[in-house]
Scaffold this motif. Structure first.
Motif, mmCIF file in Angstrom:
data_model
loop_
_atom_site.group_PDB
_atom_site.id
_atom_site.type_symbol
_atom_site.label_atom_id
_atom_site.label_comp_id
_atom_site.label_asym_id
_atom_site.label_seq_id
_atom_site.Cartn_x
_atom_site.Cartn_y
_atom_site.Cartn_z
ATOM 1 N N GLY A 1 0.642 -1.261 -0.144
ATOM 2 C CA GLY A 1 0.075 -0.258 0.169
ATOM 3 C C GLY A 1 1.239 1.454 -0.353
ATOM 4 N N LEU A 2 1.846 1.334 1.152
ATOM 5 C CA LEU A 2 2.898 2.232 1.127
ATOM 6 C C LEU A 2 3.628 2.782 -0.608
ATOM 7 N N GLY A 3 3.680 2.082 -1.217
ATOM 8 C CA GLY A 3 4.320 1.779 -1.905
ATOM 9 C C GLY A 3 3.409 2.333 -3.290
ATOM 10 N N VAL A 4 2.361 1.863 -3.294
ATOM 11 C CA VAL A 4 1.574 2.316 -4.635
ATOM 12 C C VAL A 4 1.689 4.159 -4.361
ATOM 13 N N ILE A 5 1.403 4.435 -3.040
ATOM 14 C CA ILE A 5 1.222 5.861 -2.818
ATOM 15 C C ILE A 5 2.632 6.360 -3.207
ATOM 16 N N ALA A 6 3.517 5.985 -2.693
ATOM 17 C CA ALA A 6 5.080 6.264 -2.875
ATOM 18 C C ALA A 6 4.752 6.530 -3.851
ATOM 19 N N ALA A 7 5.277 5.498 -4.863
ATOM 20 C CA ALA A 7 5.658 5.859 -6.344
ATOM 21 C C ALA A 7 4.440 6.636 -6.756
ATOM 22 N N SER A 8 3.645 7.065 -6.852
ATOM 23 C CA SER A 8 2.991 8.085 -7.144
ATOM 24 C C SER A 8 3.572 9.781 -6.882
ATOM 25 N N ALA A 9 3.382 9.841 -5.751
ATOM 26 C CA ALA A 9 4.006 10.302 -5.330
ATOM 27 C C ALA A 9 5.149 11.372 -5.510
ATOM 28 N N ALA A 10 5.903 10.604 -5.502
ATOM 29 C CA ALA A 10 7.393 11.051 -6.191
ATOM 30 C C ALA A 10 7.258 10.253 -7.532
#
Length: 412
Positions: free
Chosen positions: A235-244
């Motif tokens: 879940g964090l990977g999806v959010i972080a990949a999109s934000a960064a």
């Protein structure tokens, strides 16, 4: 506080109620996502009959060759001539066994790097039409030293950990089997990379953890913490990949892969990055969760009358130490793997901010931080579950005596 076997049975039912549906879902997911035929690539690789036989070096001679763009100097100029190495060898495998050949070694190799008797791998391009056959340098033959190192690792693991070490090695083989037969083919077939990574990782953890540590409340508790950690990491990977704005296309190899996949290559590589984030967290998550579960059970054996609050507090002291050391382990593992890139950055004299926010470093930073957050959160969760489960079962008299006996000997 002593609890009866009824409470222990209830904790077992609760663990099963969590793990059985997750395991069934992972198996169903594996069946549904099982790869079919690989997608048609945008750029097909043409088979030209190239073979890669081994050869044994018989002699070398240093010479001079015309400089190319690969030999460009720091000031941008290309030298007229550069040193190069001619290698004479005898083919030791394939139809051409026993045949002497002469090839040019790859750039920057010297005679000291390729002494007589060195085993190498060469490329053989057969003659076709007007083109004669060609022999070329490919690489050093490393099968024997790598196989020897692998056998040494297996022998040491079994000698120290005995049957548990053997079961761990079998689990490792199963894990790579899942990667080779399901995850990689699934990615090539165009299945959702994140789902493939989650399903494959879950199946791997069920097999590896139970095989190495057996079926018990302790290992089941660790598995619950591991699965929860994987979910948080994904879940964090999806959010972080999109934000960064992590695209997954940050190196020459990934760009080449994207162009070969086709029109949706860039989108697929974003998912490939997330799949890699999940896989990268597997080993560390398993390490911290099984360690915390074991710590809780051992503390429970040494202090059977301790309350749940005290037991959790003592186990978390161990967990905090583990968090600190594991975070360093992950960070330095990635730093060690990225040393050539770090040196290249130093040569280019980029600022620290530019370096850390560039595409390739951003991927590593996101991967490191997301994995670290997942494992940090898995530790208190696993500790809390282990505390509830461990205190739900009575401590046997035999276990209590076994813990107390060394203490009495030390006292005398």
């Amino acid at each position: 506080m002593r609890l009866g076997s009824g409470t222990a049975a209830r904790s077992t039912v609760v663990l099963a109620a969590v793990l059985v549906p997750v395991g069934i879902a992972a198996l169903i997911g594996m069946v549904a996502l099982w790869p079919g035929a690989p997608r048609a690539a945008a750029r097909e690789i043409t088979e030209v009959g190239v073979t890669y036989p081994t050869a044994e070096v018989t002699s070398t001679e240093e010479s001079s060759c015309t400089g190319t763009t690969e030999n460009r100097l720091p000031d941008g100029t290309i030298p007229t001539t550069v040193p190069c190495l001619r290698v004479h060898a005898t083919v030791t495998s394939g139809p051409a066994t026993g045949r002497p050949i002469a090839i040019w070694a790859t750039a920057m190799l010297t005679a000291q790097d390729v002494p007589r008797g060195t085993s190498i791998v060469v490329e053989h391009y057969p003659a076709s039409g007007q083109d004669p056959e060609v022999w070329a340098w490919h690489d050093f033959a490393r099968s024997f030293p790598l196989a020897t190192l692998a056998l040494a690792f297996a022998a040491v693991t079994i000698a120290v950990a005995r049957m548990r070490g053997l079961r761990a090695l079998v689990g490792l083989a199963i894990a790579f089997g899942v990667v080779g037969t399901f995850i990689l083919p699934g990615l090539l077939a165009g299945e959702n990379p994140l789902l493939v990574g989650l399903v494959g990782s879950t199946v791997i953890m069920y097999a590896v953890l139970y095989l190495a540590h057996g079926f018990s409340r302790r290992s089941s508790t660790a598995l619950v913490g591991t699965v929860a950690g994987l979910a948080v990491t994904a879940g964090l990977g999806v959010i972080a990949a999109s934000a960064a704005h992590v695209t997954g296309v940050s190196s020459e190899d990934s760009y080449r892969l994207a162009t070969m996949i086709g029109a949706d290559g860039a989108d697929q590589l974003r998912g490939l990055f997330l799949c890699g984030v999940v896989l990268a967290g597997l080993g560390v998550l398993n390490d911290v969760t099984i360690t915390q579960a074991s710590a809780v059970w051992e503390l429970r054996s040494s202090a059977p009358e301790a309350s749940r609050r005290v037991l959790f507090s003592r186990a978390m002291r161990i967990g905090r130490d583990h968090i600190a050391s594991t975070v360093y382990t992950i960070a330095f593992a990635y730093a060690g793997a990225s040393l050539p890139i770090l040196l290249l950055v130093q040569v280019y004299r980029l600022s620290l901010v530019q370096t850390l926010t560039s595409g390739q470093f951003a991927e590593e930073i996101v991967r490191t931080l997301v994995g670290s957050i997942g494992l940090v959160l898995a530790i208190p969760l696993t500790t809390a579950i282990a505390t509830l489960v461990a205190t739900s079962e009575p401590v046997s008299t035999r276990r209590r005596h076994r813990v107390a006996e060394p203490l009495s000997h030390a006292h005398h």
